[in-house]
Design a protein around this motif. Structure first.
Motif, mmCIF file in Angstrom:
data_model
loop_
_atom_site.group_PDB
_atom_site.id
_atom_site.type_symbol
_atom_site.label_atom_id
_atom_site.label_comp_id
_atom_site.label_asym_id
_atom_site.label_seq_id
_atom_site.Cartn_x
_atom_site.Cartn_y
_atom_site.Cartn_z
ATOM 1 N N LEU A 158 2.840 1.483 -3.475
ATOM 2 C CA LEU A 158 2.022 1.881 -4.619
ATOM 3 C C LEU A 158 1.524 3.313 -4.475
ATOM 4 O O LEU A 158 1.388 4.035 -5.468
ATOM 5 C CB LEU A 158 0.842 0.924 -4.780
ATOM 6 C CG LEU A 158 1.173 -0.473 -5.312
ATOM 7 C CD1 LEU A 158 -0.093 -1.303 -5.446
ATOM 8 C CD2 LEU A 158 1.889 -0.386 -6.655
ATOM 9 N N VAL A 211 -6.753 -0.963 -4.350
ATOM 10 C CA VAL A 211 -5.643 -1.817 -3.903
ATOM 11 C C VAL A 211 -5.973 -2.417 -2.539
ATOM 12 O O VAL A 211 -5.765 -3.617 -2.295
ATOM 13 C CB VAL A 211 -4.334 -1.015 -3.837
ATOM 14 C CG1 VAL A 211 -3.201 -1.861 -3.267
ATOM 15 C CG2 VAL A 211 -3.958 -0.483 -5.220
ATOM 16 N N ILE A 259 -5.806 3.757 -4.587
ATOM 17 C CA ILE A 259 -5.282 2.967 -3.470
ATOM 18 C C ILE A 259 -6.408 2.256 -2.727
ATOM 19 O O ILE A 259 -6.198 1.219 -2.088
ATOM 20 C CB ILE A 259 -4.451 3.866 -2.507
ATOM 21 C CG1 ILE A 259 -3.398 3.025 -1.770
ATOM 22 C CG2 ILE A 259 -5.328 4.595 -1.508
ATOM 23 C CD1 ILE A 259 -2.287 2.553 -2.643
ATOM 24 N N ILE A 291 0.817 -1.219 0.000
ATOM 25 C CA ILE A 291 0.000 0.000 0.000
ATOM 26 C C ILE A 291 0.852 1.271 0.000
ATOM 27 O O ILE A 291 0.671 2.124 -0.876
ATOM 28 C CB ILE A 291 -0.990 -0.021 1.181
ATOM 29 C CG1 ILE A 291 -2.013 -1.140 0.949
ATOM 30 C CG2 ILE A 291 -1.690 1.326 1.333
ATOM 31 C CD1 ILE A 291 -3.043 -1.275 2.038
#
Length: 280
Positions: free
Chosen positions: A79, A96, A93, A76
């Protein structure tokens, strides 16, 4: 005994102000590549805090291997930084995060040998990823704002000053109003109010002295300060709840005299998304 405790707490806060704050402010002023030093420190803090969380929770519940948990959590912040560098919307995110939570459920389904603690296992692992890895991304996300350096420094000042204000007013006026918060019996109503008052008063002074930096109505910044202080107080209590649930006194022993890293950044974890949302 009280004087010894007072001097010990005072020494810890002096160390924080004399060493921690200048270092943090220096990192905020280093801007290349979306404040890469701040990004790297946030990533390291995420991994260390996830490790501390895993160690606490594993005393209560049998979990799957730690390295899987740390890798999933580390995805996390990594990215998030890539999205900032490439201009991709950081809102992705959230997708994600959703994907990682699905992976956690899949791991449980395919690897568990018995399922009496499956709900608890999925819940505590998912919560740890959200609570630490996801919420901490809101600190490096502050670099997307115009005049971001001042906004980041202001964030750290609000968190540190709330903590110090709560401690100071609690020591002076909290003797007879403690025990209200069962999660942390030493916390007092006086400290609670004092932390918010400190942040609001400090913000009023800063905004009035630096109108070229803090542009806009004073009341808007006072609202941000009040909610940031509230978030810092809740963050401290949330971590206390986690530790009590796991039967742990401290999250770890990374920082001598302070406990684990999560013990030091717990207020930031909750304050960061609140501060980001209000600034946004």
């Amino acid at each position: 005994k009280i004087n010894k405790e007072l001097m010990s707490n005072l020494a810890k806060r002096l160390i924080t102000f004399c060493i921690g704050l200048p270092v943090m402010f220096g990192l905020c002023l280093f801007k290349p590549f979306y404040h890469i030093t701040l990004q790297l420190i946030t990533f390291a803090a995420t991994i260390i805090s996830l490790n501390e969380y895993y160690n606490m929770v594993s005393n209560k519940i049998k979990l799957f291997p730690k390295w899987i948990f740390l890798c999933l959590g580390g995805i996390i912040p990594a990215l998030n930084y890539i999205f900032l560098l490439t201009g991709i919307s950081h809102e992705i995110i959230l997708w994600v995060l959703a994907g990682i939570l699905i992976i956690i459920m899949g791991i449980e389904c395919f690897t568990a040998e018995e399922f009496s603690q499956s709900v608890e296992r999925i819940s505590v692992i998912s919560f740890g990823i959200f609570y630490i890895a996801y919420l901490l991304t809101f600190i490096p996300r502050l670099t997307v704002f115009e005049n971001e350096t001042h906004i980041i420094i202001f964030f750290f000042m609000l968190v540190f000053m709330c903590d110090s204000g709560a401690w100071f007013f609690g020591m002076l006026f909290g003797k007879n109003n403690r025990g209200i918060f069962k999660a942390s019996p030493n916390k007092s109503i006086a400290g609670f109010i004092g932390g918010i008052f400190t942040d609001v008063a400090l913000t009023a002074i800063i905004v009035l002295l630096l109108p070229d930096i803090f542009v806009g109505d004073l009341w808007r910044y006072l609202i941000i300060a009040a909610f940031a202080a509230l978030g810092a107080i809740i963050g401290d209590l949330v971590e206390s709840v986690i530790k009590r649930s796991c039967g742990a006194k401290d999250a770890g022993n990374v920082i001598p005299g302070r406990g684990g890293l999560l013990d030091c950044i717990d207020s930031m974890v909750i304050t960061a998304p609140i501060y980001f949302a209000l600034m946004y």
